[in-house]
Design a protein around this motif. Sequence first.
Motif, PDB file in Angstrom:
ATOM      1  N   ALA A   1      45.155  34.122  45.889  1.00 56.72           N
ATOM      2  CA  ALA A   1      45.009  33.821  44.461  1.00 56.72           C
ATOM      3  C   ALA A   1      44.553  32.378  44.246  1.00 56.72           C
ATOM      4  N   GLU A   2      45.169  31.445  44.961  1.00 56.66           N
ATOM      5  CA  GLU A   2      44.799  30.032  44.814  1.00 56.66           C
ATOM      6  C   GLU A   2      43.381  29.772  45.310  1.00 56.66           C
ATOM      7  N   THR A   3      43.000  30.403  46.401  1.00 55.57           N
ATOM      8  CA  THR A   3      41.643  30.222  46.928  1.00 55.57           C
ATOM      9  C   THR A   3      40.617  30.808  45.973  1.00 55.57           C
ATOM     10  N   SER A   4      40.904  31.976  45.416  1.00 53.10           N
ATOM     11  CA  SER A   4      39.986  32.598  44.459  1.00 53.10           C
ATOM     12  C   SER A   4      39.808  31.726  43.221  1.00 53.10           C
ATOM     13  N   ARG A   5      40.895  31.068  42.819  1.00 56.06           N
ATOM     14  CA  ARG A   5      40.844  30.204  41.646  1.00 56.06           C
ATOM     15  C   ARG A   5      40.117  28.894  41.941  1.00 56.06           C
ATOM     16  N   SER A   6      40.463  28.249  43.057  1.00 53.61           N
ATOM     17  CA  SER A   6      39.941  26.917  43.322  1.00 53.61           C
ATOM     18  C   SER A   6      38.613  26.905  44.087  1.00 53.61           C
ATOM     19  N   ARG A   7      38.340  27.950  44.847  1.00 56.30           N
ATOM     20  CA  ARG A   7      37.109  28.013  45.646  1.00 56.30           C
ATOM     21  C   ARG A   7      36.520  29.417  45.562  1.00 56.30           C
ATOM     22  N   PRO A   8      35.942  29.774  44.425  1.00 55.20           N
ATOM     23  CA  PRO A   8      35.463  31.144  44.235  1.00 55.20           C
ATOM     24  C   PRO A   8      34.445  31.604  45.277  1.00 55.20           C
ATOM     25  N   ALA A   9      33.695  30.695  45.873  1.00 55.13           N
ATOM     26  CA  ALA A   9      32.702  31.089  46.880  1.00 55.13           C
ATOM     27  C   ALA A   9      33.365  31.636  48.135  1.00 55.13           C
ATOM     28  N   LYS A  10      34.649  31.358  48.339  1.00 53.77           N
ATOM     29  CA  LYS A  10      35.352  31.806  49.539  1.00 53.77           C
ATOM     30  C   LYS A  10      35.962  33.199  49.393  1.00 53.77           C
ATOM     31  N   LYS A  11      35.714  33.871  48.307  1.00 47.18           N
ATOM     32  CA  LYS A  11      36.313  35.187  48.097  1.00 47.18           C
ATOM     33  C   LYS A  11      35.965  36.183  49.198  1.00 47.18           C
ATOM     34  N   THR A  12      34.773  36.088  49.744  1.00 48.34           N
ATOM     35  CA  THR A  12      34.357  37.079  50.737  1.00 48.34           C
ATOM     36  C   THR A  12      34.171  36.487  52.125  1.00 48.34           C
ATOM     37  N   THR A  13      34.384  35.198  52.297  1.00 48.81           N
ATOM     38  CA  THR A  13      34.140  34.570  53.599  1.00 48.81           C
ATOM     39  C   THR A  13      35.357  33.780  54.064  1.00 48.81           C
ATOM     40  N   PHE A  14      36.516  34.395  54.030  1.00 49.86           N
ATOM     41  CA  PHE A  14      37.739  33.689  54.377  1.00 49.86           C
ATOM     42  C   PHE A  14      38.076  33.925  55.846  1.00 49.86           C
TER      43      PHE A  14
END
Length: 128
Positions: free
Chosen positions: A27-40
Amino acid sequence: MILLDFLKPRQTINSDHYTAILTKLKAETSRSRPAKKTTFLLQHSQARPHTGIKTAEHIAHLVWTVLPHPLYSQDLAPSDFHLIRLKKDRPSEQHFPSNDAIIAAVKQQVISTDAGFYERSMQTLEHC
């Protein structure tokens, strides 16, 4: 720093707690770094909460890639060595009146660390 999570006194990490942390991290990554939604990419140790079936299923559900954990070698520094150095720069003989005071001190330390500290630390690691 994207997420800090603290255990309650006398609490241990188990698969349920670890998957809850991963959900918060998502949730925090999606909020703060939206580009990382699919490349985590996730790298964690071989501790039981990290390798359990429930955890593996949860990570698969999050669609994250787990990097293999390197074999233990004394000649390789852990990736968090820079945090140890940071701790050594702070007074070590502090006494805290409560768990909440410790949490506040850790949060303050993280907040006061300049934004490039972690990036510079990762850049200084030797490529293996």
